[in-house]
Scaffold this motif. Structure first.
Motif, PDB file in Angstrom:
ATOM      1  N   PHE A   3       0.844  -1.190   0.000  1.00 14.57           N
ATOM      2  CA  PHE A   3       0.000   0.000   0.000  1.00 14.57           C
ATOM      3  C   PHE A   3       0.875   1.233   0.000  1.00 14.57           C
ATOM      4  N   ARG A   4       0.475   2.233  -0.774  1.00 15.99           N
ATOM      5  CA  ARG A   4       1.237   3.461  -0.862  1.00 15.99           C
ATOM      6  C   ARG A   4       0.320   4.577  -1.329  1.00 15.99           C
ATOM      7  N   LYS A   5       0.143   5.584  -0.518  1.00 11.90           N
ATOM      8  CA  LYS A   5      -0.618   6.782  -0.878  1.00 11.90           C
ATOM      9  C   LYS A   5      -1.936   6.461  -1.574  1.00 11.90           C
ATOM     10  N   ASN A   6      -2.784   5.692  -0.915  1.00 13.86           N
ATOM     11  CA  ASN A   6      -4.107   5.361  -1.429  1.00 13.86           C
ATOM     12  C   ASN A   6      -4.090   4.567  -2.732  1.00 13.86           C
ATOM     13  N   ASN A  35       4.686   8.001 -11.195  1.00 17.11           N
ATOM     14  CA  ASN A  35       3.234   8.152 -11.152  1.00 17.11           C
ATOM     15  C   ASN A  35       2.770   8.893  -9.912  1.00 17.11           C
ATOM     16  N   SER A  36       3.637   9.135  -8.952  1.00 12.94           N
ATOM     17  CA  SER A  36       3.219   9.744  -7.704  1.00 12.94           C
ATOM     18  C   SER A  36       2.666  11.147  -7.926  1.00 12.94           C
ATOM     19  N   THR A  37       3.250  11.911  -8.861  1.00  8.27           N
ATOM     20  CA  THR A  37       2.712  13.234  -9.154  1.00  8.27           C
ATOM     21  C   THR A  37       1.302  13.123  -9.699  1.00  8.27           C
ATOM     22  N   THR A  38       1.089  12.168 -10.591  1.00 15.83           N
ATOM     23  CA  THR A  38      -0.250  11.947 -11.133  1.00 15.83           C
ATOM     24  C   THR A  38      -1.215  11.560 -10.029  1.00 15.83           C
ATOM     25  N   ASN A  39      -0.790  10.624  -9.159  1.00 15.13           N
ATOM     26  CA  ASN A  39      -1.643  10.200  -8.049  1.00 15.13           C
ATOM     27  C   ASN A  39      -1.963  11.360  -7.112  1.00 15.13           C
ATOM     28  N   GLU A  40      -0.955  12.199  -6.831  1.00 11.74           N
ATOM     29  CA  GLU A  40      -1.186  13.341  -5.956  1.00 11.74           C
ATOM     30  C   GLU A  40      -2.174  14.317  -6.591  1.00 11.74           C
ATOM     31  N   ASN A  41      -2.067  14.512  -7.926  1.00 13.80           N
ATOM     32  CA  ASN A  41      -3.015  15.389  -8.608  1.00 13.80           C
ATOM     33  C   ASN A  41      -4.422  14.818  -8.541  1.00 13.80           C
ATOM     34  N   VAL A  42      -4.554  13.502  -8.755  1.00 10.18           N
ATOM     35  CA  VAL A  42      -5.859  12.856  -8.667  1.00 10.18           C
ATOM     36  C   VAL A  42      -6.395  12.982  -7.246  1.00 10.18           C
ATOM     37  N   ALA A  44      -5.670  15.228  -5.012  1.00 14.72           N
ATOM     38  CA  ALA A  44      -6.024  16.619  -4.743  1.00 14.72           C
ATOM     39  C   ALA A  44      -7.355  16.982  -5.401  1.00 14.72           C
ATOM     40  N   LYS A  45      -7.565  16.518  -6.633  1.00 14.28           N
ATOM     41  CA  LYS A  45      -8.829  16.797  -7.323  1.00 14.28           C
ATOM     42  C   LYS A  45      -9.987  16.107  -6.624  1.00 14.28           C
ATOM     43  N   LEU A  46      -9.792  14.850  -6.246  1.00 16.09           N
ATOM     44  CA  LEU A  46     -10.841  14.113  -5.554  1.00 16.09           C
ATOM     45  C   LEU A  46     -11.148  14.750  -4.206  1.00 16.09           C
ATOM     46  N   VAL A 121     -20.228  10.750  -7.892  1.00  9.05           N
ATOM     47  CA  VAL A 121     -20.541   9.773  -8.932  1.00  9.05           C
ATOM     48  C   VAL A 121     -20.200  10.444 -10.259  1.00  9.05           C
ATOM     49  N   PRO A 122     -19.361   9.828 -11.068  1.00  7.69           N
ATOM     50  CA  PRO A 122     -18.931  10.473 -12.312  1.00  7.69           C
ATOM     51  C   PRO A 122     -20.105  10.953 -13.173  1.00  7.69           C
ATOM     52  N   SER A 123     -19.876  12.097 -13.784  1.00  8.85           N
ATOM     53  CA  SER A 123     -20.846  12.666 -14.724  1.00  8.85           C
ATOM     54  C   SER A 123     -20.059  13.406 -15.796  1.00  8.85           C
ATOM     55  N   ASP A 124     -20.760  14.043 -16.704  1.00  6.08           N
ATOM     56  CA  ASP A 124     -20.082  14.803 -17.750  1.00  6.08           C
ATOM     57  C   ASP A 124     -19.270  15.961 -17.172  1.00  6.08           C
ATOM     58  N   ASP A 125     -19.751  16.516 -16.072  1.00  6.96           N
ATOM     59  CA  ASP A 125     -19.081  17.628 -15.405  1.00  6.96           C
ATOM     60  C   ASP A 125     -18.129  17.066 -14.346  1.00  6.96           C
ATOM     61  N   LYS A 126     -16.857  16.993 -14.676  1.00  6.83           N
ATOM     62  CA  LYS A 126     -15.870  16.374 -13.783  1.00  6.83           C
ATOM     63  C   LYS A 126     -15.694  17.136 -12.470  1.00  6.83           C
ATOM     64  N   GLU A 127     -15.889  18.444 -12.497  1.00 10.89           N
ATOM     65  CA  GLU A 127     -15.693  19.260 -11.305  1.00 10.89           C
ATOM     66  C   GLU A 127     -16.933  19.293 -10.405  1.00 10.89           C
ATOM     67  N   ASN A 128     -18.078  18.936 -10.947  1.00 11.26           N
ATOM     68  CA  ASN A 128     -19.336  19.033 -10.208  1.00 11.26           C
ATOM     69  C   ASN A 128     -20.160  17.770 -10.480  1.00 11.26           C
ATOM     70  N   PRO A 129     -19.756  16.634  -9.898  1.00 11.44           N
ATOM     71  CA  PRO A 129     -20.368  15.351 -10.242  1.00 11.44           C
ATOM     72  C   PRO A 129     -21.742  15.149  -9.603  1.00 11.44           C
ATOM     73  N   ASN A 130     -22.388  14.066 -10.010  1.00 10.11           N
ATOM     74  CA  ASN A 130     -23.596  13.624  -9.331  1.00 10.11           C
ATOM     75  C   ASN A 130     -23.191  13.205  -7.917  1.00 10.11           C
ATOM     76  N   ILE A 131     -24.177  13.042  -7.035  1.00  8.60           N
ATOM     77  CA  ILE A 131     -23.863  12.759  -5.635  1.00  8.60           C
ATOM     78  C   ILE A 131     -24.656  11.552  -5.149  1.00  8.60           C
ATOM     79  N   LEU A 132     -23.955  10.587  -4.582  1.00 10.34           N
ATOM     80  CA  LEU A 132     -24.571   9.444  -3.926  1.00 10.34           C
ATOM     81  C   LEU A 132     -24.519   9.712  -2.427  1.00 10.34           C
ATOM     82  N   ILE A 133     -25.669   9.680  -1.777  1.00 14.07           N
ATOM     83  CA  ILE A 133     -25.746   9.968  -0.345  1.00 14.07           C
ATOM     84  C   ILE A 133     -26.363   8.772   0.362  1.00 14.07           C
TER      85      ILE A 133
END
Length: 176
Positions: A3-6, A35-42, A44-46, A121-133
């Protein structure tokens, strides 16, 4: 497995005790470092997305849905579209008209939300996704019948107004 950084390496050839794989492991580690920079960017976005949707989910659960459900359910009908599905303890309804009839038949209730969780939940709008609650707590019907409940909601971006969500799906189960 390591395991390493999620992230985790599920390489069947990886074994901490196997010296024959040391070179491969070093190469994998170098690749992982690249890949760690990519993972960190992902990550951070998540994190940013989760930090955005969690307060929305909390407002939906605590300040809107359950207060309306317990006081004036008819006000909730506008949240549903023709293809929306609502399941109340095994009884399934589709569309606002049928969901409204079901809600009208359920006795008066008082909900106490104990926990909730929200996931993007993924949608067309990556910054403002659908929401599962998901929400859990206690519900009392007719002031006498108390039950534990678990409810799941899928809030989806309204295709006619991207600033609004509608209830695509909700399912409540009485546990006790």
């Amino acid at each position: 497995m390591s395991f390493r950084k999620n992230t985790f390496n599920n390489n069947p050839n990886y074994n901490n005790n196997n010296n024959n794989n040391n070179n491969n492991n070093n190469n994998n580690n170098n690749n992982n470092n690249n890949n760690s920079t990519t993972n960190e960017n992902v990550d951070a976005k998540l994190k940013k997305i989760v930090e955005t949707i969690t307060p929305r989910a909390e407002v939906f659960i605590k300040e809107f849905y359950y207060p309306k459900y317990d006081s004036s359910r008819a006000d909730l009908i506008g949240l549903y579209k023709d293809h929306s599905v609502s399941i109340w303890n095994g009884t399934e309804c589709k569309g606002p008209e049928h969901i409204g009839k079901l809600l009208a038949e359920i006795p008066h209730s008082v909900h106490v939300v104990e926990t909730f969780d929200a996931q993007p939940v993924p949608s067309d709008d990556k910054e403002n996704p659908n929401i599962l609650i998901t929400a859990t707590g206690k519900v009392t019907y007719k002031t006498t019948s108390q039950h534990q409940f678990h409810q799941t909601f899928l809030l989806v971006k309204d295709p006619t107004n991207s600033n609004l969500f509608y209830l695509s799906y909700d399912c409540i189960r009485l546990i006790s």
